[in-house]
Design a protein around this motif. Structure first.
Motif, short mmCIF file in Angstrom:
data_model
loop_
_atom_site.label_atom_id
_atom_site.label_comp_id
_atom_site.label_asym_id
_atom_site.label_seq_id
_atom_site.Cartn_x
_atom_site.Cartn_y
_atom_site.Cartn_z
N SER A 16 -10.16 16.73 5.60
CA SER A 16 -10.38 15.29 5.75
C SER A 16 -9.87 14.53 4.53
N GLU A 19 -6.06 14.31 4.88
CA GLU A 19 -5.70 13.28 5.86
C GLU A 19 -5.91 11.89 5.29
N LEU A 75 -6.98 20.77 9.74
CA LEU A 75 -6.37 19.48 10.07
C LEU A 75 -6.35 19.24 11.58
N LEU A 78 -9.47 17.64 13.03
CA LEU A 78 -9.81 16.26 12.67
C LEU A 78 -9.83 15.34 13.87
N ASP A 79 -8.87 15.48 14.76
CA ASP A 79 -8.82 14.62 15.94
C ASP A 79 -9.99 14.88 16.88
N ARG A 84 -9.31 10.68 12.47
CA ARG A 84 -8.12 9.84 12.26
C ARG A 84 -8.37 8.41 12.72
#
Length: 97
Positions: A16, A19, A75, A78-79, A84
């Motif tokens: 996170s 990102e 990563l 994350l969605d 995001r």
């Protein structure tokens, strides 16, 4: 050698945070210095409230096991948790949100 060390440290860090760093770079590429400082401050405060901050402190300073359990761990994940979208909503330049 310092760039290689920075890259290694970056890959071991929280997904996170990675990102967020990328989102800040993209959002503020042409921002004023004042806007950069404002959003960096907001991001820093937000990171301190995120569970990964406490996990990083635990892994490096408390237990010293150097094995943080990031949430989410990758990563790609994350969605799945809407990270995001959360970052994009909170990093709007002044007057646009």
């Amino acid at each position: 050698p310092w760039l290689a060390q920075a890259g290694t440290a970056f890959t071991k860090g929280s997904p996170s945070s990675a990102e967020l760093a990328l989102a800040l770079q993209r959002r503020l590429r042409h921002g004023s210095l004042a806007e950069v400082f404002r959003l960096e401050w907001q991001a820093s405060v937000g990171c301190c409230m995120h569970a990964d901050f406490a996990e990083g402190v635990r892994a490096l300073l408390v237990d010293k096991d150097k094995q943080p359990r990031w949430q989410p761990a990758t990563l790609d994940a994350l969605d799945e948790v809407g990270w995001r979208a959360h970052v994009a909503a909170h990093l709007q330049p002044r007057g646009t949100n």
